[in-house]
Design an enzyme around this catalytic site. Structure first.
Site, PDB file in Angstrom:
ATOM      1  N   ARG A   1      22.175  20.221 -35.234  1.00 11.69           N
ATOM      2  CA  ARG A   1      22.440  20.426 -35.591  1.00 11.69           C
ATOM      3  C   ARG A   1      22.194  18.781 -36.349  1.00 11.69           C
ATOM      4  O   ARG A   1      21.026  18.157 -36.136  1.00 11.69           O
ATOM      5  CB  ARG A   1      23.535  20.645 -36.944  1.00 11.69           C
ATOM      6  CG  ARG A   1      24.636  20.094 -36.570  1.00 11.69           C
ATOM      7  CD  ARG A   1      25.408  19.887 -37.830  1.00 11.69           C
ATOM      8  NE  ARG A   1      24.579  19.735 -38.567  1.00 11.69           N
ATOM      9  CZ  ARG A   1      24.565  19.374 -39.529  1.00 11.69           C
ATOM     10  NH1 ARG A   1      23.755  21.069 -39.951  1.00 11.69           N
ATOM     11  NH2 ARG A   1      24.265  18.761 -40.506  1.00 11.69           N
TER      12      ARG A   1
ATOM     13  N   ARG B   1      26.914  21.919 -44.432  1.00 12.07           N
ATOM     14  CA  ARG B   1      25.757  21.100 -44.320  1.00 12.07           C
ATOM     15  C   ARG B   1      25.343  20.627 -44.990  1.00 12.07           C
ATOM     16  O   ARG B   1      23.642  20.496 -44.182  1.00 12.07           O
ATOM     17  CB  ARG B   1      25.785  21.405 -41.867  1.00 12.07           C
ATOM     18  CG  ARG B   1      27.203  21.813 -41.579  1.00 12.07           C
ATOM     19  CD  ARG B   1      28.654  21.430 -41.156  1.00 12.07           C
ATOM     20  NE  ARG B   1      28.066  19.403 -40.597  1.00 12.07           N
ATOM     21  CZ  ARG B   1      28.330  19.752 -39.003  1.00 12.07           C
ATOM     22  NH1 ARG B   1      28.389  20.828 -38.583  1.00 12.07           N
ATOM     23  NH2 ARG B   1      28.734  18.938 -38.667  1.00 12.07           N
TER      24      ARG B   1
ATOM     25  N   CYS C   1      26.205  26.066 -39.997  1.00 16.73           N
ATOM     26  CA  CYS C   1      27.354  26.485 -39.275  1.00 16.73           C
ATOM     27  C   CYS C   1      28.650  26.911 -39.204  1.00 16.73           C
ATOM     28  O   CYS C   1      28.563  26.780 -40.559  1.00 16.73           O
ATOM     29  CB  CYS C   1      26.954  25.060 -38.101  1.00 16.73           C
ATOM     30  SG  CYS C   1      28.417  24.419 -38.642  1.00 16.73           S
TER      31      CYS C   1
ATOM     32  N   ASP D   1      37.837  16.509 -36.150  1.00 19.64           N
ATOM     33  CA  ASP D   1      37.618  17.069 -35.407  1.00 19.64           C
ATOM     34  C   ASP D   1      38.356  17.056 -34.194  1.00 19.64           C
ATOM     35  O   ASP D   1      38.767  18.253 -33.399  1.00 19.64           O
ATOM     36  CB  ASP D   1      36.028  16.358 -34.371  1.00 19.64           C
ATOM     37  CG  ASP D   1      35.033  16.355 -34.756  1.00 19.64           C
ATOM     38  OD1 ASP D   1      33.960  15.559 -34.574  1.00 19.64           O
ATOM     39  OD2 ASP D   1      34.982  17.641 -35.524  1.00 19.64           O
TER      40      ASP D   1
ATOM     41  N   LYS E   1      30.052  12.576 -27.090  1.00 19.71           N
ATOM     42  CA  LYS E   1      29.032  13.130 -27.151  1.00 19.71           C
ATOM     43  C   LYS E   1      28.383  12.910 -28.544  1.00 19.71           C
ATOM     44  O   LYS E   1      27.175  12.377 -29.027  1.00 19.71           O
ATOM     45  CB  LYS E   1      29.819  14.757 -27.493  1.00 19.71           C
ATOM     46  CG  LYS E   1      28.377  15.869 -28.278  1.00 19.71           C
ATOM     47  CD  LYS E   1      28.791  17.235 -28.740  1.00 19.71           C
ATOM     48  CE  LYS E   1      30.010  16.847 -29.307  1.00 19.71           C
ATOM     49  NZ  LYS E   1      29.182  17.293 -31.098  1.00 19.71           N
ATOM     50  N   ASN E   2      29.511  12.113 -29.511  1.00 20.35           N
ATOM     51  CA  ASN E   2      28.852  12.038 -31.017  1.00 20.35           C
ATOM     52  C   ASN E   2      28.821  10.124 -30.861  1.00 20.35           C
ATOM     53  O   ASN E   2      27.980  10.525 -31.554  1.00 20.35           O
ATOM     54  CB  ASN E   2      29.739  12.242 -32.159  1.00 20.35           C
ATOM     55  CG  ASN E   2      30.440  13.820 -32.301  1.00 20.35           C
ATOM     56  OD1 ASN E   2      29.598  14.975 -31.642  1.00 20.35           O
ATOM     57  ND2 ASN E   2      31.652  13.672 -32.816  1.00 20.35           N
TER      58      ASN E   2
ATOM     59  N   VAL F   1      37.415  17.792 -44.836  1.00 22.70           N
ATOM     60  CA  VAL F   1      35.715  17.132 -44.756  1.00 22.70           C
ATOM     61  C   VAL F   1      35.308  18.286 -44.572  1.00 22.70           C
ATOM     62  O   VAL F   1      33.954  17.996 -45.305  1.00 22.70           O
ATOM     63  CB  VAL F   1      36.127  16.373 -43.123  1.00 22.70           C
ATOM     64  CG1 VAL F   1      34.548  16.220 -43.004  1.00 22.70           C
ATOM     65  CG2 VAL F   1      36.793  15.423 -43.806  1.00 22.70           C
TER      66      VAL F   1
ATOM     67  N   ARG G   1      29.577  22.812 -25.597  1.00 14.43           N
ATOM     68  CA  ARG G   1      28.701  21.639 -26.344  1.00 14.43           C
ATOM     69  C   ARG G   1      29.152  20.949 -25.737  1.00 14.43           C
ATOM     70  O   ARG G   1      28.652  19.591 -26.174  1.00 14.43           O
ATOM     71  CB  ARG G   1      28.599  22.203 -27.525  1.00 14.43           C
ATOM     72  CG  ARG G   1      27.547  23.508 -27.792  1.00 14.43           C
ATOM     73  CD  ARG G   1      27.653  23.794 -28.800  1.00 14.43           C
ATOM     74  NE  ARG G   1      26.532  22.728 -29.433  1.00 14.43           N
ATOM     75  CZ  ARG G   1      26.946  22.855 -30.870  1.00 14.43           C
ATOM     76  NH1 ARG G   1      27.027  23.461 -30.890  1.00 14.43           N
ATOM     77  NH2 ARG G   1      25.928  21.829 -31.363  1.00 14.43           N
TER      78      ARG G   1
END
Ligand code: EPZ
Length: 439
Positions: free
Chosen positions: A101, A130, A125, A315, A29-30, A337, A407
């Site tokens: 975002r 962010r 978020c 993540d 996804k990223n 992070v 998502r």
């Protein structure tokens, strides 16, 4: 997605079944999201992205590109075709950017292609505020003027000029936005303290396929030689999703299962695999894209500190915590992070987890078992962590706010069910509730 139905979708999980079998890992996804944004730089030809996952976020990014004038369609299940030749707008709509975002990644390429760009500030978020200051400072260093007006970033530059840019944090998004903008700048841009995530390398390879000149992606110094335009037609395959793969690895470990991951980015999973082995999980590398994960031995507590790549990925923090909730001993998980990435802890505690938060560290005292309960997802990776806990908890777990899960994970519960999980997605609308899925 109709918002009211979206908020009412829930996943029922009957815990206790070890997961066994093979699962193929889908595209990242990223990476796919930023490659879609990079397509804005192309003027002369169609771009085909293979191995693109079918996710809510991908659909939102497709709508952002369409709002700019591009044509975007799936020609096969995981093959996305983007025609950027007719892009003639310079504004990304507020309602799309606030939904996701990553839409902010169009700022750099749009500015580079059109000389101006108007993109709403993405805002915060669940996991943190962010900010985007590193993105904006970098674009200003390349000669852009940046104004904030009514919540929008308005960037203008008759010409972007290469510059030496020192990022004060190795931000993934800022590195990506600046790489894309620098690809069409005049002269050389050097990004120092750049992010080193594998998705950065994927983006650099994609941009080079379009004709960009980039060296050093994957290291902390990236050098981009600007070119006049990017015109090669591109047929590119998105890299496999290391976070999806890591989530399936923990699903195998936590359920004492035996799962083979196919098409997995084995090399990019090193930092996670080290920690999983410390926790007594058996991981066998079969080849460069195939891993076998077995959870036959008792899970042992081990400490984790999230860091930018190549450190332990933020993540994967929530998913790893779900596994530590059942480990022998006490573990400490430190999130460095993001400032607020422990929202899932309250929900795990409802399932019997013993977790105490102090500052940016969660202390987890492992328990012999968890008990199924109704729980609420608060962000994408929290949703995954709660599903993992439900797979092993006694009895029934009901995870709500499933749109977070959708998502980031394509057909997640179906693929878990193919490995033996007992899941059932309930979509409760005003008229009826129907069970979709299998126990
Ligand atoms: C990307 O977000 C990923 N999203 C995130 O994945 C991931 O967690 C994150 O990188 C870190 O790996 C996508 O790629 C779409 P950052 P990004 O800029 O780019 C601070 C998921 O679950 N910062 O590296 O937004 C920021 O506040 C998502 O798939 C600034 O201070 O992350 C944060 O504390 C969640 N100023 C830290 O840097 C800036 O200008 C890391 O953010 C930019 C960032």
């Amino acid at each position: 997605m109709k918002p009211n139905t979206m908020n009412l979708e829930r996943l029922i999980i009957q815990g206790g079944t070890p997961l066994c079998g093979n699962v193929a890992i889908y595209g990242a996804k990223n990476s796919a999201l930023v490659l879609m944004a990079a397509a804005v730089l192309g003027k002369q030809d169609i771009i085909v992205l293979e191995n693109t996952p079918r996710l809510a976020d991908i659909e939102i990014m497709a709508d952002v590109l369409r709002s700019l004038g591009a044509k975007v369609r799936f020609t096969e299940h995981h093959t996305l075709e983007i025609d950027p030749r007719e892009i003639n707008k310079t504004m990304a709509p507020y309602e799309l950017v606030t939904k996701m975002r990553a839409s902010f990644f169009v700022l750099g390429p749009l500015l580079a292609r059109m000389g101006e760009a108007r993109v709403s500030l993405p805002g915060g978020c669940a996991i943190g505020s962010r900010p985007v200051d590193i993105h904006l400072k970098g674009l200003e260093a390349m000669g852009a003027t940046i104004e904030i007006e009514h919540g929008d970033v308005i960037a203008q530059a008759d010409k972007l000029v290469g510059a030496d840019i020192h990022l004060n944090f190795p931000s993934v998004g800022a590195t990506e936005n600046l790489m894309m903008a620098a690809s069409l700048a005049e002269g050389t841009t050097r990004l120092y303290n750049a992010a080193r995530e594998p998705e950065i390398i994927d983006l650099a390879n994609f941009l080079k396929a379009m004709g960009a000149k980039i060296e050093g992606a994957g290291s902390d110094t990236i050098i981009i030689e600007g070119v006049k335009d990017l015109k090669q037609p591109v047929y590119y395959s998105v890299m496999p999703d290391r976070i999806e793969a890591g989530t399936f690895m923990i699903a195998a470990a936590i359920t004492k299962g035996d799962v083979i991951l196919e098409r997995a980015p084995v090399h990019e999973l090193e930092s996670l695999s080290v920690k999983l082995r410390e926790a007594n999980v058996m991981i066998e590398t079969i080849d460069h894209q195939t891993l076998r994960v077995q959870g036959r031995r008792p899970i042992l507590a081990t400490d984790v500190r999230t860091m930018p790549h190549p450190g332990f990925p933020t993540d994967m923090q929530a998913q790893f915590a779900a596994m530590m909730a059942l480990a022998h001993g006490t573990s400490r998980i430190t999130e460095t992070v993001f400032e607020n990435r422990f929202m899932y802890v309250d929900e795990l505690q409802r399932m019997g987890a013993n977790i105490r938060i102090e500052g940016n560290t969660a202390t987890i005292v492992g328990q012999p078992r968890l008990s199924g309960a109704p729980v609420q997802a608060t962000d994408l990776r929290a949703a995954a962590a709660l599903v993992l806990a439900g797979l092993v908890a006694d009895g029934e777990t009901i995870v709500s706010n499933l749109f977070y899960l959708d998502r980031g994970y394509e057909a997640f519960e179906k693929r878990l069910a193919q490995l033996g999980a007992r899941t059932c997605r309930i979509s409760t609308s005003a008229q009826k509730s129907e069970a979709i899925g299998t126990y």
